[in-house]
Design a protein around this motif. Structure first.
Motif, PDB file in Angstrom:
ATOM      1  N   LYS A  51     -16.640 -24.765  28.638  1.00  0.00           N
ATOM      2  CA  LYS A  51     -17.096 -23.376  28.739  1.00  0.00           C
ATOM      3  C   LYS A  51     -18.570 -23.297  29.132  1.00  0.00           C
ATOM      4  O   LYS A  51     -18.936 -22.588  30.083  1.00  0.00           O
ATOM      5  CB  LYS A  51     -16.865 -22.654  27.391  1.00  0.00           C
ATOM      6  CG  LYS A  51     -15.415 -22.704  26.920  1.00  0.00           C
ATOM      7  CD  LYS A  51     -15.218 -21.973  25.614  1.00  0.00           C
ATOM      8  CE  LYS A  51     -15.935 -22.586  24.416  1.00  0.00           C
ATOM      9  NZ  LYS A  51     -15.457 -23.937  24.025  1.00  0.00           N
ATOM     10  N   THR A  52     -19.389 -24.031  28.412  1.00  0.00           N
ATOM     11  CA  THR A  52     -20.816 -24.019  28.740  1.00  0.00           C
ATOM     12  C   THR A  52     -21.036 -24.571  30.149  1.00  0.00           C
ATOM     13  O   THR A  52     -21.859 -24.067  30.911  1.00  0.00           O
ATOM     14  CB  THR A  52     -21.608 -24.837  27.696  1.00  0.00           C
ATOM     15  OG1 THR A  52     -21.425 -24.230  26.420  1.00  0.00           O
ATOM     16  CG2 THR A  52     -23.084 -24.872  28.020  1.00  0.00           C
ATOM     17  N   THR A  53     -20.271 -25.596  30.484  1.00  0.00           N
ATOM     18  CA  THR A  53     -20.380 -26.170  31.821  1.00  0.00           C
ATOM     19  C   THR A  53     -20.046 -25.128  32.893  1.00  0.00           C
ATOM     20  O   THR A  53     -20.682 -25.079  33.943  1.00  0.00           O
ATOM     21  CB  THR A  53     -19.446 -27.393  31.951  1.00  0.00           C
ATOM     22  OG1 THR A  53     -19.777 -28.328  30.923  1.00  0.00           O
ATOM     23  CG2 THR A  53     -19.578 -28.057  33.302  1.00  0.00           C
ATOM     24  N   PHE A  99     -28.743 -19.323  25.816  1.00  0.00           N
ATOM     25  CA  PHE A  99     -28.321 -20.707  25.607  1.00  0.00           C
ATOM     26  C   PHE A  99     -27.610 -20.852  24.274  1.00  0.00           C
ATOM     27  O   PHE A  99     -28.048 -20.298  23.270  1.00  0.00           O
ATOM     28  CB  PHE A  99     -29.526 -21.643  25.638  1.00  0.00           C
ATOM     29  CG  PHE A  99     -30.155 -21.768  26.988  1.00  0.00           C
ATOM     30  CD1 PHE A  99     -29.591 -22.579  27.961  1.00  0.00           C
ATOM     31  CD2 PHE A  99     -31.309 -21.057  27.295  1.00  0.00           C
ATOM     32  CE1 PHE A  99     -30.172 -22.696  29.209  1.00  0.00           C
ATOM     33  CE2 PHE A  99     -31.897 -21.173  28.539  1.00  0.00           C
ATOM     34  CZ  PHE A  99     -31.327 -21.993  29.498  1.00  0.00           C
ATOM     35  N   GLN A 100     -26.523 -21.622  24.301  1.00  0.00           N
ATOM     36  CA  GLN A 100     -25.774 -21.890  23.073  1.00  0.00           C
ATOM     37  C   GLN A 100     -26.690 -22.546  22.042  1.00  0.00           C
ATOM     38  O   GLN A 100     -26.768 -22.113  20.905  1.00  0.00           O
ATOM     39  CB  GLN A 100     -24.597 -22.805  23.391  1.00  0.00           C
ATOM     40  CG  GLN A 100     -23.797 -23.211  22.167  1.00  0.00           C
ATOM     41  CD  GLN A 100     -22.625 -24.107  22.548  1.00  0.00           C
ATOM     42  OE1 GLN A 100     -22.399 -24.396  23.711  1.00  0.00           O
ATOM     43  NE2 GLN A 100     -21.893 -24.538  21.550  1.00  0.00           N
ATOM     44  N   VAL A 101     -27.373 -23.602  22.481  1.00  0.00           N
ATOM     45  CA  VAL A 101     -28.400 -24.201  21.643  1.00  0.00           C
ATOM     46  C   VAL A 101     -29.692 -23.506  22.037  1.00  0.00           C
ATOM     47  O   VAL A 101     -30.168 -23.672  23.153  1.00  0.00           O
ATOM     48  CB  VAL A 101     -28.505 -25.710  21.908  1.00  0.00           C
ATOM     49  CG1 VAL A 101     -29.565 -26.327  21.024  1.00  0.00           C
ATOM     50  CG2 VAL A 101     -27.172 -26.382  21.702  1.00  0.00           C
ATOM     51  N   LEU A 114     -23.388 -14.717  27.829  1.00  0.00           N
ATOM     52  CA  LEU A 114     -23.723 -14.963  26.424  1.00  0.00           C
ATOM     53  C   LEU A 114     -22.957 -16.181  25.925  1.00  0.00           C
ATOM     54  O   LEU A 114     -21.732 -16.170  25.871  1.00  0.00           O
ATOM     55  CB  LEU A 114     -23.353 -13.748  25.567  1.00  0.00           C
ATOM     56  CG  LEU A 114     -24.026 -12.424  25.932  1.00  0.00           C
ATOM     57  CD1 LEU A 114     -23.490 -11.293  25.049  1.00  0.00           C
ATOM     58  CD2 LEU A 114     -25.542 -12.530  25.787  1.00  0.00           C
ATOM     59  N   ASP A 115     -23.698 -17.234  25.559  1.00  0.00           N
ATOM     60  CA  ASP A 115     -23.047 -18.465  25.127  1.00  0.00           C
ATOM     61  C   ASP A 115     -23.087 -18.577  23.604  1.00  0.00           C
ATOM     62  O   ASP A 115     -24.095 -18.997  23.033  1.00  0.00           O
ATOM     63  CB  ASP A 115     -23.731 -19.671  25.785  1.00  0.00           C
ATOM     64  CG  ASP A 115     -22.869 -20.929  25.706  1.00  0.00           C
ATOM     65  OD1 ASP A 115     -21.907 -20.948  24.907  1.00  0.00           O
ATOM     66  OD2 ASP A 115     -23.162 -21.888  26.454  1.00  0.00           O
ATOM     67  N   GLU A 116     -22.006 -18.186  22.965  1.00  0.00           N
ATOM     68  CA  GLU A 116     -21.883 -18.263  21.501  1.00  0.00           C
ATOM     69  C   GLU A 116     -23.063 -17.660  20.764  1.00  0.00           C
ATOM     70  O   GLU A 116     -23.663 -18.303  19.905  1.00  0.00           O
ATOM     71  CB  GLU A 116     -21.675 -19.728  21.071  1.00  0.00           C
ATOM     72  CG  GLU A 116     -20.446 -20.337  21.719  1.00  0.00           C
ATOM     73  CD  GLU A 116     -19.903 -21.559  20.954  1.00  0.00           C
ATOM     74  OE1 GLU A 116     -20.232 -21.698  19.773  1.00  0.00           O
ATOM     75  OE2 GLU A 116     -19.156 -22.325  21.557  1.00  0.00           O
TER      76      GLU A 116
HETATM   77 MG   LIG Z   1     -20.485 -24.757  24.687  1.00  0.00          MG
END
Ligand SMILES: [Mg+2]
Ligand SMILES: Nc1ncnc2c1ncn2[C@@H]1O[C@H](COP(=O)(O)OP(=O)(O)O)[C@@H](O)[C@H]1O
Lengths: 343, 248
Positions: free
Chosen positions: B41-43, B83-85, B161-163
């Motif tokens: 997903k992030t990719t 960013f997720q992180v 929006l990533d998590e």
């Molecule tokens: Mg991810």
């Protein structure tokens, strides 16, 4: 606007802290920095002593070298170990026009700066792709390559370098007066560097640089054209060393490869920036003043004379280990109120 | 169509992270992207906004082919992301972090105008009181809000929006969901990766499910949650599977 819906956030209706705009404090710290530079120059003028003038010339020279390096090192986060290459190449070029073409010092200063910037543009386009230690190493390689090139470059006098006839100084009121003129020019350059450095930091461009320093990949995603802005930072931070090199060699009356490309000088400039506080406007000036005084004290001692570079290295190590933010940065971190004052 | 992803493939060494990913996004909608951990997903976000250009396939944003564009160019066109992180610019103040978004995003404000935009955005995400703090000093929930604020300050047409809900407590989740609804109400299209099934199912107009880098299902939230492929993909994670079957 859901600001108030998590209980803990708001105590009794917005307890507005009487806030003076951050801009105001930035101005204050800017004027403080200018006042420091003014004072450093005034000392020499008031005393009218040649030794003091020479000492202050050196101090102001390092202060402005440190301050322009700070645009790259402090704002953008790229460590250039070989930044003195621009002092050398710009200085050589400016000096060439004085000695071989009979130009006056003023246009030569500008040419010295411009040559340094153009070279920085060309170098920057290739090595600014590198990050961290790779970039730092590449800058050392370039310094060595430039020295080798100039030592074999005919128009620059090869390994013997270039010199000017003393009669050149006549148009500046004789050699003694030319030294004073050089000093005044150095003083003005330092003011200009501080002003430029301040305006960059408070500009949109400067904010882009800071974001690159903090996290280049995140900056890219936020829309910062990092390749362009960091190249521009490199070009700007190369300009002043080129100008200063021209002035320095003009004052000395000659230039040779060993003098123009001293890695040691490069490293000392980094120490100054780090000592005072990278990324702040005031830091490099204070760092240069402190280090320069310390060095001239050490140079009078026979023991330390030859340990010059070792001392610089040790200082760098201690700073990185114990006060990585530098003196000004440490104060900013320690006393939150100072964060706005020390820009 | 605000975004068209066509046959996108992305490989990391021996790992095929995305295989022939194809879907469309309609303007003004919320598209939810779900899938087990490591599904890609992030990719996919990275392939869409230029961080990791895909080897094969095409990404079209507002009618323009942006495949393999640099991320900053994609940002200028009006795509912003979190960013997720979280990646705060630690040594800058919260306000300056958001000004970067305003100055370098779609509208490309001057620093002064950017500061005004930033203050308005900080107010709406509830970080106004923290504006002068260093970003490093925020807690996780606040950093997530900062991510959101930076992206919003860019005035994007499309927000990735990533998590953004991960790691938030229920109160914070409710608050963030409110914010997301408001943003959508203003006409911003939202592409969100989310693990909280009830949130995705409630918010999304359309759901895409990724597993091992492939789109295994897409449709309305109710369709997707009863799709046998999807249930199977989530079998490795009984809690999520249960949530899914419960209809979010
Ligand atoms: Mg991810
Ligand atoms: N930069 C990278 N280099 C190598 N492998 C990566 C990289 N980024 C992601 N991956 C791998 O790609 C797969 C998908 O990761 P990711 O997109 O982060 O999954 P998700 O967001 O769905 O949890 C994972 O196996 C992950 O390890």
């Amino acid at each position: 606007m859901k600001v108030g819906n998590v209980g803990a956030v708001r105590p009794a209706a917005s307890a507005a802290v009487p806030s003076i705009p951050a801009r105001f404090w930035q101005r204050v710290s800017f004027w403080v920095t200018l006042a420091v530079v003014a004072l450093l120059g005034a000392v020499a003028i008031v005393s009218q002593r040649d030794t003091l003038r020479e000492a202050m010339f050196t101090l102001l020279m390092f202060a402005s070298l440190a301050s322009s390096l700070n645009i790259l090192l402090g704002y953008t986060g790229y460590v250039s170990f070989g930044h003195i290459v621009f002092f050398g190449l710009g200085g050589y070029s400016g000096f060439y026009f004085i000695s071989k073409q009979g130009w006056s010092i003023y246009p030569s200063l500008i040419v010295g700066g411009l040559v340094a910037s153009v070279i920085a543009l060309l170098i920057g386009l290739s090595i600014l792709r590198l990050r961290g230690a790779y970039f730092a190493l590449a800058t050392i390689g370039i310094l060595e390559a430039a020295r080798a090139f100039v030592a074999n470059f005919g128009p620059f006098g090869g390994s013997t370098g270039l010199s000017i006839n003393f009669s050149v100084y006549r148009q500046y009121g004789g050699p003694a007066q030319a030294l004073w003129t050089s000093f005044y020019i150095m003083w003005v350059i330092t003011f200009i560097v501080v002003i430029v450095s301040f305006y960059i930091k408070s500009s949109r461009f400067g904010l882009g640089l800071l974001s690159i320093r903090e996290d280049e990949d995140a900056a890219l995603v936020m829309g910062v054209n990092a390749p362009r802005w960091k190249t521009l930072a490199y070009v700007v931070s190369a300009f002043f060393p080129g100008v200063i090199g021209t002035l320095y060699f003009f004052k000395n009356g000659n230039v040779e490869p060993a003098d123009a490309f001293r890695l040691q000088m490069s490293i000392e400039t980094i120490v100054m920036v780090m000592l005072g506080g990278q990324g702040t406007v005031l830091g490099p000036i204070l760092g240069a003043a402190t280090y320069d005084r310390l060095r001239s004290y050490l140079l009078t001692s026979d023991l330390f004379k030859n340990l010059h570079l070792a001392v610089a290295g040790l200082a760098l190590l201690l700073i990185v280990l114990f006060v990585p933010a530098g003196v000004v940065g440490w104060l900013r971190g320690r006393f939150a109120q100072l964060r706005r004052v020390l820009e | 169509m605000i975004l068209q992803v066509q046959g996108v493939c992305k490989r990391f060494g021996g790992l095929q992270a995305l295989t022939d990913v194809t879907f469309d996004m309609e303007e003004g909608q919320i598209l939810g992207l779900i899938g087990p951990n490591g599904a890609g997903k992030t990719t996919l976000f990275n392939a869409v906004n230029g961080v990791y250009p895909p080897e094969v396939g095409k990404v079209v944003f507002r009618g323009q082919d942006i495949t393999r564009w640099a991320p900053y160019k994609v940002a200028h066109l009006g795509m912003a992301r979190t960013f997720q992180v979280v990646r705060p610019l630690n040594e800058l103040t919260v306000r300056d972090n958001v000004i970067v978004g305003a100055c370098y995003g779609r509208e490309g404000h001057s620093r002064t105008a950017g500061a005004k935009v930033a203050d308005a955005v900080l107010e709406r995400v509830g970080l106004a009181e923290r504006a002068n703090q260093l970003a490093a000093s925020l807690n996780v929930a606040q950093k997530k809000r900062l991510e959101m604020a930076r992206a919003l300050a860019a005035k994007p047409y499309l927000l990735l929006l990533d998590e953004v809900l991960a790691g938030l407590n229920p109160t914070e989740v409710a608050r963030m969901l409110d914010t997301i609804r408001q943003i959508r109400a203003e006409g911003v299209t939202i592409f969100m990766i989310e693990h909280l099934m009830h949130a995705v199912m409630n918010l999304s107009d359309w759901v895409v499910v990724l597993d091992y880098g492939k789109v295994i299902a897409q449709g309305l939230p109710q369709q997707v949650s009863t799709d046998p492929h999807v249930v199977e993909a989530y079998l490795g994670d009984p809690r999520l599977a249960a949530e899914l079957l419960a209809g979010g």
